[in-house]
Design an enzyme around this catalytic site. Structure first.
Site, PDB file in Angstrom:
ATOM      1  N   ASN A  49       0.832  -1.208   0.000  1.00 34.16           N
ATOM      2  CA  ASN A  49       0.000   0.000   0.000  1.00 34.16           C
ATOM      3  C   ASN A  49       0.867   1.259   0.000  1.00 34.16           C
ATOM      4  O   ASN A  49       1.947   1.285   0.582  1.00 34.16           O
ATOM      5  CB  ASN A  49      -0.999   0.004   1.161  1.00 34.16           C
ATOM      6  CG  ASN A  49      -0.385  -0.221   2.520  1.00 34.16           C
ATOM      7  OD1 ASN A  49       0.616  -0.918   2.667  1.00 34.16           O
ATOM      8  ND2 ASN A  49      -0.992   0.366   3.543  1.00 34.16           N
ATOM      9  N   GLU A  51       0.239   5.231   0.789  1.00 35.49           N
ATOM     10  CA  GLU A  51      -0.691   6.256   1.265  1.00 35.49           C
ATOM     11  C   GLU A  51      -0.263   7.632   0.767  1.00 35.49           C
ATOM     12  O   GLU A  51       0.820   7.802   0.194  1.00 35.49           O
ATOM     13  CB  GLU A  51      -0.746   6.233   2.801  1.00 35.49           C
ATOM     14  CG  GLU A  51      -1.321   4.921   3.316  1.00 35.49           C
ATOM     15  CD  GLU A  51      -1.471   4.890   4.826  1.00 35.49           C
ATOM     16  OE1 GLU A  51      -0.859   5.710   5.530  1.00 35.49           O
ATOM     17  OE2 GLU A  51      -2.228   4.018   5.302  1.00 35.49           O
ATOM     18  N   CYS A  60      -4.233   0.665  -2.330  1.00 29.98           N
ATOM     19  CA  CYS A  60      -4.046  -0.538  -1.524  1.00 29.98           C
ATOM     20  C   CYS A  60      -2.994  -1.458  -2.154  1.00 29.98           C
ATOM     21  O   CYS A  60      -2.733  -1.408  -3.354  1.00 29.98           O
ATOM     22  CB  CYS A  60      -5.353  -1.314  -1.418  1.00 29.98           C
ATOM     23  SG  CYS A  60      -6.740  -0.410  -0.728  1.00 29.98           S
ATOM     24  N   GLU A  62      -3.235  -4.644  -2.739  1.00 28.33           N
ATOM     25  CA  GLU A  62      -3.808  -5.578  -3.714  1.00 28.33           C
ATOM     26  C   GLU A  62      -3.894  -4.933  -5.099  1.00 28.33           C
ATOM     27  O   GLU A  62      -3.526  -5.542  -6.110  1.00 28.33           O
ATOM     28  CB  GLU A  62      -5.219  -6.010  -3.280  1.00 28.33           C
ATOM     29  CG  GLU A  62      -5.270  -6.721  -1.933  1.00 28.33           C
ATOM     30  CD  GLU A  62      -5.531  -5.779  -0.760  1.00 28.33           C
ATOM     31  OE1 GLU A  62      -4.946  -4.660  -0.724  1.00 28.33           O
ATOM     32  OE2 GLU A  62      -6.317  -6.161   0.116  1.00 28.33           O
ATOM     33  N   CYS A  93     -10.487  -4.649   0.721  1.00 27.07           N
ATOM     34  CA  CYS A  93     -11.614  -3.712   0.642  1.00 27.07           C
ATOM     35  C   CYS A  93     -12.438  -3.984  -0.610  1.00 27.07           C
ATOM     36  O   CYS A  93     -12.012  -4.707  -1.519  1.00 27.07           O
ATOM     37  CB  CYS A  93     -11.105  -2.271   0.676  1.00 27.07           C
ATOM     38  SG  CYS A  93     -10.456  -1.662  -0.893  1.00 27.07           S
ATOM     39  N   CYS A  96     -10.747  -3.217  -4.032  1.00 25.39           N
ATOM     40  CA  CYS A  96      -9.770  -4.225  -4.443  1.00 25.39           C
ATOM     41  C   CYS A  96     -10.449  -5.499  -4.918  1.00 25.39           C
ATOM     42  O   CYS A  96     -10.017  -6.116  -5.894  1.00 25.39           O
ATOM     43  CB  CYS A  96      -8.800  -4.522  -3.313  1.00 25.39           C
ATOM     44  SG  CYS A  96      -7.633  -3.174  -3.059  1.00 25.39           S
TER      45      CYS A  96
END
Ligand SMILES: [Zn+2]
Length: 140
Positions: A49, A51, A60, A62, A93, A96
């Site tokens: 990930n 940010e 993310c 994934e 999430c 993803c």
């Protein structure tokens, strides 16, 4: 379904995801995630990930892994391992899950922690009745 025994290939995927997790850029949430994808060509692509100060721009692990695979020319995804620290298993999430479905509707999903917990599931279980390419009308 924790602490499952995985195949050596699945454990290798978890190992790669764990290493990739160390590259995560998560100064705001401190929630570092690593992901590794095995493709039908038996290649492994990984992502962590990333940010951003503008939180909504965060990507993310994934999706980072999927985009890496697709950019390497691999669009057929067989399995993904997702790894976090601690004792609670990760849960991808919704965004993803949708992106994974585009390139691997039948993929296996291995959820893992750095402390050794494991759960093997499928994207079909995590995203039932998914919206995908087959949901659109045929091109005219
Ligand atoms: Zn996500």
């Amino acid at each position: 379904m924790s602490d499952e025994r995985l195949s050596p290939g699945d454990e290798e995927l978890v190992r790669v995801a764990s290493l990739q997790r160390e590259r995560a850029y998560a100064p705001y949430s401190r929630y570092k995630v690593g992901a590794a994808i095995r493709t039908k060509r038996n290649k492994i692509h990984s992502g962590a990930n990333v940010e951003n100060t503008s939180y909504g721009l965060t990507v993310c692990a994934e999706r980072a892994a999927v985009f890496t695979a697709v950019n390497a020319g691999d669009r057929e995804l067989d399995a993904i391992a997702i790894v976090i620290a601690g004792d609670e298993l990760p849960s991808p999430c919704g965004a993803c899950r949708q992106v994974l479905y585009e390139f691997g509707p039948a993929m296996r999903v291995i959820l893992a922690t750095t402390t050794g917990k494991r759960r093997a599931t499928t994207l079909a279980e995590l995203l039932p009745d998914a919206f995908g390419p087959a949901s659109l009308p045929p091109a005219s």
